[in-house]
Design an enzyme around this catalytic site. Sequence first.
Site, PDB file in Angstrom:
ATOM      1  N   ASN A   1       1.456  -1.032  -0.130  1.00 40.83           N
ATOM      2  CA  ASN A   1       0.088   0.085  -0.216  1.00 40.83           C
ATOM      3  C   ASN A   1       1.144   0.725  -0.104  1.00 40.83           C
ATOM      4  OD1 ASN A   1       0.601  -0.558   2.654  1.00 40.83           O
ATOM      5  ND2 ASN A   1      -1.171   0.530   3.865  1.00 40.83           N
ATOM      6  N   ASN A  55      -1.339   8.559   0.649  1.00 39.84           N
ATOM      7  CA  ASN A  55      -1.055   9.879  -0.025  1.00 39.84           C
ATOM      8  C   ASN A  55      -1.161  11.460   0.550  1.00 39.84           C
ATOM      9  OD1 ASN A  55      -0.998  12.271  -1.914  1.00 39.84           O
ATOM     10  ND2 ASN A  55       0.460  11.161  -2.902  1.00 39.84           N
ATOM     11  N   CYS A 106      -4.221   0.253  -2.334  1.00 39.29           N
ATOM     12  CA  CYS A 106      -3.768  -0.331  -2.114  1.00 39.29           C
ATOM     13  C   CYS A 106      -2.696  -2.096  -2.447  1.00 39.29           C
ATOM     14  CB  CYS A 106      -4.657  -1.925  -1.685  1.00 39.29           C
ATOM     15  SG  CYS A 106      -6.333  -0.514  -1.140  1.00 39.29           S
ATOM     16  N   GLU A 142      -3.186  -4.795  -2.855  1.00 40.03           N
ATOM     17  CA  GLU A 142      -3.491  -5.858  -3.611  1.00 40.03           C
ATOM     18  C   GLU A 142      -3.873  -5.467  -5.023  1.00 40.03           C
ATOM     19  OE1 GLU A 142      -4.768  -4.721  -0.594  1.00 40.03           O
ATOM     20  OE2 GLU A 142      -5.980  -6.269   0.125  1.00 40.03           O
ATOM     21  N   CYS A 197     -10.006  -5.026   0.996  1.00 39.07           N
ATOM     22  CA  CYS A 197     -11.162  -4.270   1.140  1.00 39.07           C
ATOM     23  C   CYS A 197     -12.071  -3.730  -0.564  1.00 39.07           C
ATOM     24  CB  CYS A 197     -10.637  -2.412   0.855  1.00 39.07           C
ATOM     25  SG  CYS A 197     -10.237  -1.851  -0.867  1.00 39.07           S
TER      26      CYS A 197
HETATM   27  N1  THU Z   1      -5.614  -0.749   2.749  1.00 39.14           N
HETATM   28  C1  THU Z   1      -4.863  -2.090   1.826  1.00 39.14           C
HETATM   29  O1  THU Z   1      -3.914  -1.765   1.121  1.00 39.14           O
HETATM   30  N2  THU Z   1      -5.326  -2.893   1.216  1.00 39.14           N
HETATM   31  C2  THU Z   1      -7.052  -3.143   1.681  1.00 39.14           C
HETATM   32  O2  THU Z   1      -7.429  -3.461   1.334  1.00 39.14           O
HETATM   33  C3  THU Z   1      -7.164  -2.625   3.120  1.00 39.14           C
HETATM   34  C4  THU Z   1      -6.698  -0.970   2.980  1.00 39.14           C
HETATM   35  C5  THU Z   1      -4.747   0.288   3.127  1.00 39.14           C
HETATM   36  C6  THU Z   1      -4.688   1.242   2.142  1.00 39.14           C
HETATM   37  C7  THU Z   1      -3.963   2.271   3.615  1.00 39.14           C
HETATM   38  O3  THU Z   1      -2.586   2.389   3.394  1.00 39.14           O
HETATM   39  C8  THU Z   1      -4.529   1.339   5.214  1.00 39.14           C
HETATM   40  O4  THU Z   1      -4.347  -0.044   4.767  1.00 39.14           O
HETATM   41  C9  THU Z   1      -5.935   1.478   6.056  1.00 39.14           C
HETATM   42  O5  THU Z   1      -6.519   1.800   4.994  1.00 39.14           O
END
Ligand code: THU
Length: 134
Positions: free
Chosen positions: A42, A45, A53, A55, A85
């Site tokens: 992730n 910014n 994210c 994924e 998410c």
């Molecule tokens: N995040 C992910 O990388 N993947 C997800 O499926 C859920 C959320 C990250 C986004 C953000 O940088 C942090 O987790 C908190 O939301």
Amino acid sequence: MDKKELYLIAKEVLKNAYTPFSGFKVGAAILAKDGRIFKGVNVENSSFGGTICAERNACLNAITEGCKDFEMIAIATSEGFGWPCGMCRQFLYEFAPDVPVITGPDENHLQEKTIKELLPEGFRLEETFDYNKF
Ligand code: THU
């Protein structure tokens, strides 16, 4: 490559996550059918909506390298499970509805569900709408 190994790759890469705002780090590793592995973390910014994210980042890396055939997706976080998410579920549904997602708080407590299980009745334009008629 088994589930545990792919998960450990996701766990290893999460150290590269850029998370000055949440501190929550996520690593994703996609095993392709041809054996290649695509990773993502992730990246947050200052304009929060610009955050991406892990994924989707891993998936974008695969697509960029010309790979759309996935075997397995592993997700690791700095804390607890890493089920994707809603936006990532939809994003991955486009390419890999039947592909298993592996996650867990550690490599000894892994759980597995397909993207389709995580996103029942997911949306794919191709299945909904005949855009070839245009
Ligand atoms: N995040 C992910 O990388 N993947 C997800 O499926 C859920 C959320 C990250 C986004 C953000 O940088 C942090 O987790 C908190 O939301």
